[in-house]
Scaffold this motif. Structure first.
Motif, mmCIF file in Angstrom:
data_model
loop_
_atom_site.group_PDB
_atom_site.id
_atom_site.type_symbol
_atom_site.label_atom_id
_atom_site.label_comp_id
_atom_site.label_asym_id
_atom_site.label_seq_id
_atom_site.Cartn_x
_atom_site.Cartn_y
_atom_site.Cartn_z
ATOM 1 N N GLY A 11 45.870 -9.940 -21.652
ATOM 2 C CA GLY A 11 45.938 -11.397 -21.622
ATOM 3 C C GLY A 11 47.385 -11.832 -21.556
ATOM 4 N N VAL A 12 47.649 -12.899 -20.821
ATOM 5 C CA VAL A 12 49.030 -13.377 -20.683
ATOM 6 C C VAL A 12 49.517 -13.913 -22.018
ATOM 7 C CG1 VAL A 12 48.741 -13.919 -18.242
ATOM 8 C CG2 VAL A 12 48.275 -15.677 -19.955
ATOM 9 N N ALA A 13 50.825 -14.112 -22.129
ATOM 10 C CA ALA A 13 51.418 -14.572 -23.383
ATOM 11 C C ALA A 13 50.834 -15.911 -23.799
ATOM 12 C CB ALA A 13 52.941 -14.698 -23.220
ATOM 13 N N GLY A 14 50.470 -16.012 -25.076
ATOM 14 C CA GLY A 14 49.995 -17.273 -25.631
ATOM 15 C C GLY A 14 48.571 -17.629 -25.323
ATOM 16 N N VAL A 15 47.810 -16.702 -24.718
ATOM 17 C CA VAL A 15 46.450 -17.028 -24.283
ATOM 18 C C VAL A 15 45.429 -16.878 -25.410
ATOM 19 C CG1 VAL A 15 45.626 -14.767 -23.489
ATOM 20 C CG2 VAL A 15 44.992 -16.858 -22.217
ATOM 21 N N GLY A 16 45.800 -16.174 -26.494
ATOM 22 C CA GLY A 16 44.894 -16.091 -27.637
ATOM 23 C C GLY A 16 44.476 -14.694 -28.049
ATOM 24 N N LYS A 17 45.256 -13.672 -27.695
ATOM 25 C CA LYS A 17 44.897 -12.293 -28.052
ATOM 26 C C LYS A 17 44.952 -12.089 -29.569
ATOM 27 C CE LYS A 17 48.119 -10.534 -25.465
ATOM 28 N NZ LYS A 17 48.662 -11.808 -24.947
ATOM 29 N N THR A 18 46.076 -12.488 -30.163
ATOM 30 C CA THR A 18 46.218 -12.324 -31.611
ATOM 31 C C THR A 18 45.204 -13.185 -32.353
ATOM 32 O OG1 THR A 18 48.562 -11.765 -31.445
ATOM 33 C CG2 THR A 18 47.809 -12.618 -33.556
ATOM 34 N N PHE A 19 44.939 -14.378 -31.839
ATOM 35 C CA PHE A 19 43.924 -15.233 -32.455
ATOM 36 C C PHE A 19 42.556 -14.552 -32.427
ATOM 37 C CE2 PHE A 19 40.747 -18.565 -32.562
ATOM 38 C CZ PHE A 19 41.200 -19.384 -33.587
ATOM 39 N N SER A 20 42.251 -13.894 -31.313
ATOM 40 C CA SER A 20 40.970 -13.174 -31.201
ATOM 41 C C SER A 20 40.883 -12.060 -32.236
ATOM 42 C CB SER A 20 40.821 -12.585 -29.792
ATOM 43 O OG SER A 20 40.786 -13.597 -28.826
ATOM 44 N N VAL A 21 41.994 -11.357 -32.426
ATOM 45 C CA VAL A 21 42.047 -10.291 -33.424
ATOM 46 C C VAL A 21 41.829 -10.861 -34.822
ATOM 47 C CG1 VAL A 21 43.649 -8.713 -34.593
ATOM 48 C CG2 VAL A 21 43.462 -8.678 -32.101
ATOM 49 N N GLN A 22 42.485 -11.986 -35.116
ATOM 50 C CA GLN A 22 42.352 -12.601 -36.438
ATOM 51 C C GLN A 22 40.919 -13.087 -36.684
ATOM 52 O OE1 GLN A 22 45.444 -15.524 -36.101
ATOM 53 N NE2 GLN A 22 47.044 -14.134 -36.831
ATOM 54 N N LYS A 23 40.310 -13.652 -35.652
ATOM 55 C CA LYS A 23 38.927 -14.124 -35.778
ATOM 56 C C LYS A 23 37.977 -12.949 -36.001
ATOM 57 C CE LYS A 23 35.587 -17.256 -35.313
ATOM 58 N NZ LYS A 23 34.390 -16.427 -35.500
ATOM 59 N N PHE A 24 38.177 -11.873 -35.255
ATOM 60 C CA PHE A 24 37.371 -10.663 -35.402
ATOM 61 C C PHE A 24 37.497 -10.114 -36.828
ATOM 62 C CE2 PHE A 24 36.609 -6.148 -35.360
ATOM 63 C CZ PHE A 24 35.603 -5.936 -34.427
ATOM 64 N N THR A 25 38.749 -10.052 -37.311
ATOM 65 C CA THR A 25 39.018 -9.518 -38.649
ATOM 66 C C THR A 25 38.380 -10.382 -39.733
ATOM 67 O OG1 THR A 25 41.127 -8.644 -37.831
ATOM 68 C CG2 THR A 25 40.865 -8.784 -40.210
ATOM 69 N N LEU A 26 38.501 -11.688 -39.582
ATOM 70 C CA LEU A 26 37.928 -12.606 -40.575
ATOM 71 C C LEU A 26 36.409 -12.498 -40.611
ATOM 72 C CD1 LEU A 26 38.446 -14.890 -42.617
ATOM 73 C CD2 LEU A 26 38.267 -16.510 -40.726
ATOM 74 N N ASP A 27 35.786 -12.437 -39.440
ATOM 75 C CA ASP A 27 34.323 -12.306 -39.382
ATOM 76 C C ASP A 27 33.860 -11.012 -40.038
ATOM 77 O OD1 ASP A 27 34.106 -14.713 -38.128
ATOM 78 O OD2 ASP A 27 33.802 -13.895 -36.112
ATOM 79 N N TRP A 28 34.631 -9.953 -39.836
ATOM 80 C CA TRP A 28 34.283 -8.666 -40.461
ATOM 81 C C TRP A 28 34.428 -8.749 -41.982
ATOM 82 C CZ3 TRP A 28 37.368 -5.293 -43.343
ATOM 83 C CH2 TRP A 28 36.797 -4.044 -43.637
ATOM 84 N N ALA A 29 35.550 -9.344 -42.419
ATOM 85 C CA ALA A 29 35.814 -9.434 -43.859
ATOM 86 C C ALA A 29 34.785 -10.295 -44.582
ATOM 87 C CB ALA A 29 37.220 -9.978 -44.104
ATOM 88 N N GLU A 30 34.216 -11.273 -43.885
ATOM 89 C CA GLU A 30 33.226 -12.160 -44.491
ATOM 90 C C GLU A 30 31.797 -11.687 -44.247
ATOM 91 O OE1 GLU A 30 34.191 -16.067 -43.012
ATOM 92 O OE2 GLU A 30 35.793 -16.334 -44.490
#
Length: 371
Positions: A11-30
């Protein structure tokens, strides 16, 4: 049809890769998603850069980066189903050499960080582990295709989502409608708005221009947008710290010029090296004082710092395109100030050539005439 063990997300810079990782991690943790994964370990390359010259075992690496895993043993790690997420390959300063024949198969065996990573990705080390790597497309080729089982892509906003972003951001419906209408008049702006970070930049600039007494044509090109973004952030900083004292735009530019040039040099030199994350020593090499950089008006929302592991600090521009723009500003500065050393290096002109200086002078004259 084979087992999916290693996934590479582009994904290009700023498109939301890290956000996707954070969302994935949060969903797993919850306990909402992917509960077949028994251990999730997130490691960012911007932090791994800090220990690139040191020796660790994989188990020690987990203990150091995630203290809550201190009690996890090698035996437990071997029988569980872990997922390792390596975020931001494009920020890496590690030398990932997949041709290196050093094999590490024991989680307690010490080696360099890059050797641990390559063995983990190859499956020599902890073959039961799943691996997820995120990267900008330009850096993704550091991972050989045979090592990747699936490639995915984060594509950003659709045209409908672009409009939804601006309508959600502003409670003033008339303001959001005017901004959306303006964006649609410029093909380049409309295309770039598929990147969430660029939507934020655009919203910041257009809101300021449409809600203040500032007059003039709204920006329709990327250069205009970034120029206005610098000015908006500078003015906000001035208003915050100068207690309302008005300074003319020319005086303001003069006050911030030195820091801006140093930031431009940092942006330019590290673009050539392929770096988008910076550390204390990188700033110092460009003569940039950390306090000076972050207290300057041009740095409010342009250049940011993050505290990471070991209480270390990393720096970056808010978006790759901002770094590219400032690098271009620096090159323009070198042209107009006849900084021939920088220009020679950039143009790869042989210093022994007697025509070097006239060649550069011709370039400068052409540039001035055409602009």
């Amino acid at each position: 049809q084979k087992h999916i063990r290693v996934v590479l997300t582009n994904g290009v810079a700023g498109v939301g890769k890290t956000f996707s990782v954070q969302k994935f991690t949060l969903d797993w943790a919850e306990d909402l998603e992917n509960q077949d994964v028994s251990l999730l370990v997130l490691l960012s390359f911007r932090e791994l850069n800090l220990i690139k010259d040191e020796q660790y075992s994989l188990l020690t690496l987990l203990h150091v980066f995630h203290p809550t895993l201190q009690k996890v043993t090698a035996e437990q790690l071997a029988v569980c189903k872990p997922l390792f997420i390596f975020d931001g390959l494009d920020e890496s300063r590690l030398s990932l050499d997949f041709n290196n024949r050093e094999v590490v198969s024991d989680v307690t065996q010490k080696s360099s960080v890059n050797v641990l990573l390559t063995n983990l990705i190859k499956g020599n080390l902890l073959p039961s582990a799943l691996v997820w790597i995120t990267s900008r497309p330009a850096a993704a080729n550091q991972i050989p295709p045979p090592c990747v089982d699936r490639v995915t892509e984060v594509r950003g906003f659709t045209d409908v989502q672009k409009e939804e972003y601006f309508r959600r951001r502003f409670s003033d419906e008339e303001l959001s409608s005017r901004i959306i209408s303006h964006i649609k008049t410029s093909r380049s702006l409309h295309i770039m708005c598929h990147i969430p970070v660029f939507c934020w930049i655009t919203a910041t600039v257009l809101e300021h221009m449409l809600t203040t007494e500032q007059r003039g044509e709204l920006p329709k090109t990327l250069t205009d947008m970034y120029s206005h973004f610098l000015l908006v952030q500078t003015k906000r900083k001035k208003n915050k710290y100068d207690e309302g004292h008005e300074t003319s735009p020319q005086e303001l530019r003069e006050a911030d010029r030195e820091v801006l040039v140093k930031l431009g040099r940092l942006a330019f030199e590290h673009l050539e090296k392929g770096n988008i994350m910076f550390y204390q020593e990188d700033l110092e090499q460009c003569g940039l004082d950390v306090t000076e950089a972050l207290d300057s008006g041009v740095c409010t929302e342009i250049f940011k710092r993050e505290s990471v592991i070991f209480q270390k600090t990393v720096y970056c521009f808010v978006h790759l395109s901002i770094q590219e723009f400032l690098a271009a500003v620096y090159m323009f500065h070198c042209y107009t100030n006849r900084n021939t050393e920088v220009l020679k290096d950039f143009l790869k002109v042989d210093d022994d050539d007697d025509d070097d200086d006239s060649f550069i002078d011709d370039d400068i004259n052409f540039y001035r005439t055409s602009n």
